[in-house]
Design a protein around this motif. Structure first.
Motif, short mmCIF file in Angstrom:
data_model
loop_
_atom_site.label_atom_id
_atom_site.label_comp_id
_atom_site.label_asym_id
_atom_site.label_seq_id
_atom_site.Cartn_x
_atom_site.Cartn_y
_atom_site.Cartn_z
N GLY A 45 0.85 -1.19 0.00
CA GLY A 45 0.00 0.00 0.00
C GLY A 45 0.88 1.24 0.00
N GLY A 46 0.66 2.12 0.97
CA GLY A 46 1.47 3.33 1.05
C GLY A 46 2.71 3.17 1.91
N LEU A 47 2.96 1.96 2.44
CA LEU A 47 4.11 1.74 3.31
C LEU A 47 5.25 1.09 2.54
CD1 LEU A 47 5.43 1.54 6.16
CD2 LEU A 47 4.35 -0.73 6.34
N THR A 48 6.42 1.72 2.57
CA THR A 48 7.61 1.14 1.97
C THR A 48 8.31 0.30 3.03
OG1 THR A 48 7.89 2.99 0.45
CG2 THR A 48 9.82 1.61 0.86
N ALA A 49 8.27 -1.02 2.87
CA ALA A 49 8.84 -1.93 3.85
C ALA A 49 10.33 -2.14 3.64
CB ALA A 49 8.12 -3.28 3.80
N VAL A 50 10.75 -2.17 2.37
CA VAL A 50 12.16 -2.37 2.04
C VAL A 50 12.54 -1.42 0.91
CG1 VAL A 50 13.87 -3.97 1.06
CG2 VAL A 50 12.24 -4.78 2.78
N ASP A 51 13.65 -0.73 1.09
CA ASP A 51 14.19 0.14 0.05
C ASP A 51 15.71 0.12 0.17
OD1 ASP A 51 14.69 1.98 -1.90
OD2 ASP A 51 13.76 3.69 -0.88
N VAL A 52 16.32 -0.96 -0.32
CA VAL A 52 17.76 -1.18 -0.22
C VAL A 52 18.41 -0.81 -1.54
CG1 VAL A 52 19.59 -2.89 0.13
CG2 VAL A 52 17.53 -2.96 1.55
N GLN A 53 19.20 0.25 -1.53
CA GLN A 53 19.84 0.73 -2.76
C GLN A 53 20.97 -0.19 -3.20
OE1 GLN A 53 18.57 3.29 -4.60
NE2 GLN A 53 16.97 3.04 -3.05
N HIS A 54 21.84 -0.55 -2.27
CA HIS A 54 22.96 -1.44 -2.62
C HIS A 54 23.52 -2.07 -1.35
CE1 HIS A 54 26.20 -2.98 -5.19
NE2 HIS A 54 27.00 -2.76 -4.17
N VAL A 55 23.74 -3.37 -1.39
CA VAL A 55 24.39 -4.05 -0.27
C VAL A 55 25.11 -5.29 -0.81
CG1 VAL A 55 22.49 -5.60 0.40
CG2 VAL A 55 24.06 -4.72 2.14
N GLU A 56 26.25 -5.59 -0.21
CA GLU A 56 27.03 -6.76 -0.60
C GLU A 56 27.34 -7.59 0.63
OE1 GLU A 56 30.51 -5.66 -2.83
OE2 GLU A 56 29.36 -4.43 -4.26
N ILE A 57 27.32 -8.92 0.46
CA ILE A 57 27.61 -9.85 1.54
C ILE A 57 28.91 -10.58 1.22
CG2 ILE A 57 26.80 -11.82 2.90
CD1 ILE A 57 25.08 -9.26 3.16
N GLN A 58 29.89 -10.46 2.12
CA GLN A 58 31.19 -11.07 1.90
C GLN A 58 31.15 -12.59 1.98
OE1 GLN A 58 34.09 -10.03 0.93
NE2 GLN A 58 35.28 -11.88 1.38
N ARG A 59 31.74 -13.24 1.00
CA ARG A 59 31.82 -14.70 0.99
C ARG A 59 32.64 -15.21 2.18
NH1 ARG A 59 31.25 -17.75 -3.55
NH2 ARG A 59 31.62 -15.87 -4.81
N GLY A 60 32.14 -16.26 2.82
CA GLY A 60 32.88 -16.92 3.89
C GLY A 60 32.82 -16.23 5.24
N ALA A 61 32.07 -15.14 5.35
CA ALA A 61 31.98 -14.41 6.62
C ALA A 61 30.61 -14.64 7.26
CB ALA A 61 32.21 -12.92 6.40
N ILE A 62 30.51 -14.31 8.54
CA ILE A 62 29.23 -14.29 9.24
C ILE A 62 28.81 -12.84 9.34
CG2 ILE A 62 27.99 -14.78 11.38
CD1 ILE A 62 29.90 -17.06 11.92
N THR A 63 27.70 -12.50 8.66
CA THR A 63 27.19 -11.14 8.65
C THR A 63 25.87 -11.09 9.40
OG1 THR A 63 28.22 -10.68 6.51
CG2 THR A 63 26.43 -9.22 7.19
#
Length: 299
Positions: A45-63
């Motif tokens: 509806g009128g609620l923006t629940a997620v608005d992620v422009q850019h994100v990266e997750i490093q291989r082999g790490a715990i994030t």
């Protein structure tokens, strides 16, 4: 051959070194990202629940993915794993475009997730829950099923399931119905079942929620062990003691967007993070005991 302690230290040290030079800014590029997200947005509806422009997750790490209630963390998980569809956006897992891909295909590619509320099949036994998690089962195809070609594979699947149940201290429960397990045991079962697919990346949605203290440490050790086996872990958590104990990197969400990134200790001191959690009480110091402060915020 190095013992498990030295191996664990090596894996953790590798992750820390890989992230040491990463800028402490939202959307920071990583040396070897396994997951890259661009412009993912989801509105209700009128609620923006997620608005992620850019994100990266490093291989082999715990994030760790943290943020106040309603920040959009679980919705973000649902979008990435095919359980929901974004309005816009693209994300690549190991170089493969997952946009529009259904959840079962995402899982087949090696990105497995667990849920806040466990999805154990309560009227099936523990061992049958485990067997169900195995991939590429030839008994699911008509001709091999008719010819009985599945039997040797089922033996191998059962052996693997029993090894995992023993590792997660659930072997004595293998013949019990999953519905008879405690909440913490169901979390263990769900994590063990996820490993039946030999995943590359494991996504855990609040793995400690509802777990009694006796099992919390066991779950923590199992999550650390995933990294030592070469897997990438992304998990949602509210308990900052847990975040500081096991994570190599922390990503903070608020109002659907990423507002901060960095090592746990640095993120806890970030003014944007403190403000997101306490609003006007941002002059309080963030501690590692839950999302709390050295002095209680005024009621």
């Amino acid at each position: 051959m190095p013992d498990s302690t030295s191996t664990s230290g090596t894996r953790h040290d590798e992750a820390v070194r890989a992230l040491a030079s990463v800028p402490r800014v939202p959307g920071a590029p990583k040396p070897d990202p396994i997951l890259v997200v661009d412009g993912v947005k989801r509105s209700f509806g009128g609620l923006t629940a997620v608005d992620v422009q850019h994100v990266e997750i490093q291989r082999g790490a715990i994030t760790a993915l943290v943020g106040p209630n309603g920040a959009g963390k679980t919705t973000f998980f649902n979008l990435l794993t095919g359980f929901d569809t974004p309005d816009t956006g693209q994300w690549l897992f190991d170089g493969k475009d997952l946009a529009g891909m259904p959840a079962y295909k995402v899982a087949r590619l090696g990105m497995i997730r667990t849920f806040q509320l466990t999805k154990a099949l309560s009227k099936m036994t523990v061992i049958d829950n485990m067997r169900l998690g195995a991939k590429n089962q030839i008994g699911e195809r008509m001709i091999p099923a008719i010819l009985g070609l599945w039997k040797s594979q089922e033996v191998a699947v059962t052996e693997k399931a029993d090894e995992l149940l023993a590792r997660f201290k659930l072997f004595e429960k293998r013949a019990d119905f999953a519905g008879s397990l405690s909440g913490g045991q169901r979390k263990l079962l769900e994590m063990a079942r996820a490993l039946m697919t030999d995943p590359t990346m494991v996504m855990l949605d609040e793995p400690m929620a509802g777990v009694n203290p006796a099992l919390t440490q066991s779950l923590l050790e199992h999550i650390k062990d995933l990294r030592e086996q070469g897997m990438t872990v992304l998990f949602v958590e509210h308990d900052m003691d847990v975040v500081r104990d096991i994570s190599d990197w922390v990503i903070v969400m608020a109002q659907g967007s990423v507002i901060a990134e960095g090592p746990p200790d640095e993120v806890m001191r970030d003014e944007a993070v403190i403000t997101a959690y306490l609003g006007g009480h941002h002059d309080k110091a963030l501690t590692a005991s839950g999302v709390s402060y050295t002095e209680e915020a005024s009621q």
